[in-house]
Design an enzyme around this catalytic site. Structure first.
Site, PDB file in Angstrom:
ATOM      1  N   CYS A  98      47.212  33.573 118.107  1.00 43.24           N
ATOM      2  CA  CYS A  98      46.647  32.092 117.839  1.00 43.24           C
ATOM      3  C   CYS A  98      45.106  31.728 118.029  1.00 43.24           C
ATOM      4  O   CYS A  98      44.733  30.831 117.447  1.00 43.24           O
ATOM      5  CB  CYS A  98      47.398  31.239 119.070  1.00 43.24           C
ATOM      6  SG  CYS A  98      49.093  31.388 118.930  1.00 43.24           S
ATOM      7  N   HIS A 145      45.031  24.091 118.907  1.00 43.84           N
ATOM      8  CA  HIS A 145      46.100  24.895 118.368  1.00 43.84           C
ATOM      9  C   HIS A 145      47.198  24.284 118.700  1.00 43.84           C
ATOM     10  O   HIS A 145      47.379  23.609 119.563  1.00 43.84           O
ATOM     11  CB  HIS A 145      45.846  26.334 119.227  1.00 43.84           C
ATOM     12  CG  HIS A 145      47.105  27.173 118.899  1.00 43.84           C
ATOM     13  ND1 HIS A 145      47.577  27.485 117.667  1.00 43.84           N
ATOM     14  CD2 HIS A 145      47.718  27.827 119.676  1.00 43.84           C
ATOM     15  CE1 HIS A 145      48.523  28.263 117.631  1.00 43.84           C
ATOM     16  NE2 HIS A 145      48.911  28.392 119.015  1.00 43.84           N
ATOM     17  N   ASN A 198      55.067  26.108 115.655  1.00 44.87           N
ATOM     18  CA  ASN A 198      53.824  26.810 115.697  1.00 44.87           C
ATOM     19  C   ASN A 198      53.581  28.065 114.667  1.00 44.87           C
ATOM     20  O   ASN A 198      54.172  28.860 114.499  1.00 44.87           O
ATOM     21  CB  ASN A 198      53.869  27.659 117.084  1.00 44.87           C
ATOM     22  CG  ASN A 198      52.499  28.450 117.484  1.00 44.87           C
ATOM     23  OD1 ASN A 198      51.716  28.781 116.747  1.00 44.87           O
ATOM     24  ND2 ASN A 198      52.669  28.819 118.924  1.00 44.87           N
TER      25      ASN A 198
HETATM   26  N1  ACO Z   1      67.363  25.119 123.788  1.00 41.69           N
HETATM   27  C1  ACO Z   1      67.864  24.900 124.867  1.00 41.69           C
HETATM   28  N2  ACO Z   1      67.566  25.516 126.158  1.00 41.69           N
HETATM   29  C2  ACO Z   1      66.487  26.348 126.100  1.00 41.69           C
HETATM   30  C3  ACO Z   1      66.116  26.728 124.873  1.00 41.69           C
HETATM   31  C4  ACO Z   1      66.372  25.939 123.721  1.00 41.69           C
HETATM   32  N3  ACO Z   1      65.665  26.199 122.560  1.00 41.69           N
HETATM   33  N4  ACO Z   1      65.090  27.437 125.219  1.00 41.69           N
HETATM   34  C5  ACO Z   1      65.167  27.821 126.603  1.00 41.69           C
HETATM   35  N5  ACO Z   1      66.231  27.136 127.008  1.00 41.69           N
HETATM   36  C6  ACO Z   1      66.667  27.435 128.300  1.00 41.69           C
HETATM   37  C7  ACO Z   1      66.492  28.492 128.978  1.00 41.69           C
HETATM   38  O1  ACO Z   1      67.402  29.427 128.757  1.00 41.69           O
HETATM   39  C8  ACO Z   1      66.272  27.908 130.582  1.00 41.69           C
HETATM   40  O2  ACO Z   1      67.666  27.867 130.984  1.00 41.69           O
HETATM   41  P1  ACO Z   1      68.156  28.439 132.671  1.00 41.69           P
HETATM   42  O3  ACO Z   1      67.532  27.512 133.434  1.00 41.69           O
HETATM   43  O4  ACO Z   1      69.532  28.412 132.412  1.00 41.69           O
HETATM   44  O5  ACO Z   1      67.759  29.928 132.505  1.00 41.69           O
HETATM   45  C9  ACO Z   1      66.011  26.582 130.715  1.00 41.69           C
HETATM   46  O6  ACO Z   1      66.035  26.242 129.035  1.00 41.69           O
HETATM   47  C10 ACO Z   1      64.561  26.348 130.920  1.00 41.69           C
HETATM   48  O7  ACO Z   1      63.827  27.422 130.279  1.00 41.69           O
HETATM   49  P2  ACO Z   1      62.184  27.502 130.468  1.00 41.69           P
HETATM   50  O8  ACO Z   1      61.525  28.807 129.758  1.00 41.69           O
HETATM   51  O9  ACO Z   1      61.994  27.487 131.918  1.00 41.69           O
HETATM   52  O10 ACO Z   1      61.769  26.160 130.084  1.00 41.69           O
HETATM   53  P3  ACO Z   1      60.278  25.284 129.872  1.00 41.69           P
HETATM   54  O11 ACO Z   1      60.446  24.104 130.225  1.00 41.69           O
HETATM   55  O12 ACO Z   1      59.124  26.389 130.543  1.00 41.69           O
HETATM   56  O13 ACO Z   1      59.973  25.254 128.485  1.00 41.69           O
HETATM   57  C11 ACO Z   1      58.750  26.352 126.515  1.00 41.69           C
HETATM   58  C12 ACO Z   1      60.134  26.471 127.571  1.00 41.69           C
HETATM   59  C13 ACO Z   1      58.892  25.263 125.577  1.00 41.69           C
HETATM   60  C14 ACO Z   1      58.788  27.808 125.835  1.00 41.69           C
HETATM   61  C15 ACO Z   1      57.308  26.143 127.445  1.00 41.69           C
HETATM   62  O14 ACO Z   1      57.462  26.984 128.580  1.00 41.69           O
HETATM   63  C16 ACO Z   1      56.254  26.435 126.485  1.00 41.69           C
HETATM   64  O15 ACO Z   1      56.189  25.686 125.661  1.00 41.69           O
HETATM   65  N6  ACO Z   1      55.407  27.323 126.812  1.00 41.69           N
HETATM   66  C17 ACO Z   1      54.129  27.418 126.090  1.00 41.69           C
HETATM   67  C18 ACO Z   1      54.615  28.676 124.829  1.00 41.69           C
HETATM   68  C19 ACO Z   1      53.619  28.644 124.199  1.00 41.69           C
HETATM   69  O16 ACO Z   1      52.511  28.059 123.760  1.00 41.69           O
HETATM   70  N7  ACO Z   1      53.724  29.947 123.324  1.00 41.69           N
HETATM   71  C20 ACO Z   1      52.778  30.350 122.327  1.00 41.69           C
HETATM   72  C21 ACO Z   1      51.450  30.304 122.558  1.00 41.69           C
HETATM   73  S1  ACO Z   1      50.570  31.704 121.966  1.00 41.69           S
HETATM   74  C22 ACO Z   1      50.980  31.957 120.480  1.00 41.69           C
HETATM   75  O17 ACO Z   1      51.230  30.859 119.734  1.00 41.69           O
HETATM   76  C23 ACO Z   1      51.212  33.427 119.682  1.00 41.69           C
END
Ligand code: ACO
Length: 343
Positions: free
Chosen positions: A121, A270, A300
């Site tokens: 990224c 980003h 993204n």
């Molecule tokens: N739909 C429904 N439920 C989902 C989904 C989905 N698409 N994805 C995950 N869940 C569930 C998980 O399985 C989990 O269930 P569980 O509690 O039964 O295990 C629950 O939702 C919570 O999951 P978390 O991962 O804890 O959710 P969180 O609130 O952290 O959100 C997210 C996840 C959106 C990915 C967030 O952490 C985020 O945006 N992080 C930053 C990611 C990022 O920026 N990555 C890329 C940057 S670097 C690059 O671009 C290469």
């Protein structure tokens, strides 16, 4: 020493729109439109068709940037290509783009250097910093800088992979960095990396320490387990580090330039998650009209997010000559960066 400025911008996204509902209907992913929008802001993304390479997305973006700079491909002195979804393992994608731009044959052949940058990224900002240094040192007059990704081929489009698969989309952006005697252009770059987190967001499609480096069956055919084939991510840790690092690197850039956030006319963050950027906007008190987003439409697109933002902002009249622009990124590695430019 000349200044280095962005003389042209371009972008391209594949035509196929994939909404959150289509992730459910077409791929059978157990998710909801509300979950994805609430957590990330993403409403839809673009997916390329099978048979399309990352450089096929980069080509129209590059051509547009070159045209908007008032140049021809043979005016370029260098190509820098940032991606994590390269056409092949090697060679890098820069040489394929060079060939597609028509630089390898005919009267306009020009065998310019082609450099690939693998900083996910932050790849576009690392590339922009490299191009700026090349131009300022007199090593090049016009450098094409591309950020392009074709994520859709390498997403686990099942419920197992939903956390990562719902975030990413395909797209390409490009700029030309040119030399100028005018008092404008790229003023500074601040880049950083922290390898302690290298495994927190990674795609380990092969393991070069193993013999063979991809496990094989009895017929000698390579077989990959899903945890090797697809990206793994600790989303919460990425989120926490992203807000901290993006905030800090922006502050460092402001100090370097003797400015405050209020002096910046346009912020190009980003596009990993709308909530990351809203957090930054809120904590820095940045008004809505000074920020551009496209994550709602494209998801993204990793190295492509910032050059696509620049091209669209310029096209829409939101980015004009004389404006002070801050570009800030954070991603896998972890790596991060901030570039300040007077447009
Ligand atoms: N739909 C429904 N439920 C989902 C989904 C989905 N698409 N994805 C995950 N869940 C569930 C998980 O399985 C989990 O269930 P569980 O509690 O039964 O295990 C629950 O939702 C919570 O999951 P978390 O991962 O804890 O959710 P969180 O609130 O952290 O959100 C997210 C996840 C959106 C990915 C967030 O952490 C985020 O945006 N992080 C930053 C990611 C990022 O920026 N990555 C890329 C940057 S670097 C690059 O671009 C290469």
């Amino acid at each position: 020493m000349p200044n280095a400025y962005i003389s042209g911008t371009g972008s391209f996204v594949p035509p196929r729109v994939v909404t959150n509902d289509e992730l459910i209907k077409q791929y059978g992913i157990d998710t909801t439109d509300e979950w994805i929008i609430q957590r990330t802001g993403i409403r839809e993304r673009r997916f390329a068709e099978p048979g399309v390479f990352c450089t096929d997305l980069a080509l129209p973006a590059a051509q547009q940037a070159i045209e908007r700079a008032g140049l021809q491909p043979h005016d370029l002195d260098m190509i820098i290509y940032a991606t994590l979804s390269s056409d092949h393992c090697f060679p890098g994608s820069g040489v394929y783009l060079q060939r597609k731009l028509g630089l390898c044959e005919g009267p306009n052949a020009k065998f310019v250097p082609a450099l690939d940058v693998r900083n996910q990224c932050s790849g576009f900002l690392y590339s922009l910093a490299t191009a700026t240094s090349m131009v300022k040192s007199g090593g090049a007059k016009h450098v094409l800088v591309v950020g392009a990704e074709l994520h859709s081929a390498a997403l686990d489009l099942t419920t197992r992979g939903r956390t990562v698969a719902s975030l990413f989309g395909d797209g390409a952006g490009a700029v030309v960095v040119s030399a100028t005697d005018e008092d404008r252009g790229i003023r500074s770059w601040n880049l950083g990396a922290d390898g302690r987190y290298a495994d927190v967001l990674a795609q380990k499609i092969w393991d070069i320490s193993k013999r063979p480096f991809i496990p094989q069956n009895e017929q000698g055919i390579g077989q990959l387990a899903p945890e090797m084939m697809y990206a793994l991510m600790d989303g919460k840790l990425v989120f926490k580090n992203a807000v901290e690092r993006m905030m800090t690197v922006l502050m460092e850039a402001c100090v370097k330039n003797g400015i405050t956030g209020a002096d910046i006319d346009l912020f190009c963050f980003h596009q990993a998650n709308l909530r990351i950027n809203q957090w930054l906007q809120q904590h820095l008190g940045i008004p809505d009209e000074k920020v551009v987003h496209n994550i709602q439409r494209y998801g993204n697109t990793t190295a492509a997010t910032i050059p696509i933002l620049l091209a669209e902002a310029e096209r829409d009249g939101k980015l004009k000559k004389g404006m002070k622009v801050a570009m800030i990124a954070f991603g896998s590695g972890f790596t991060w960066g901030c570039v300040i430019a007077d447009w």
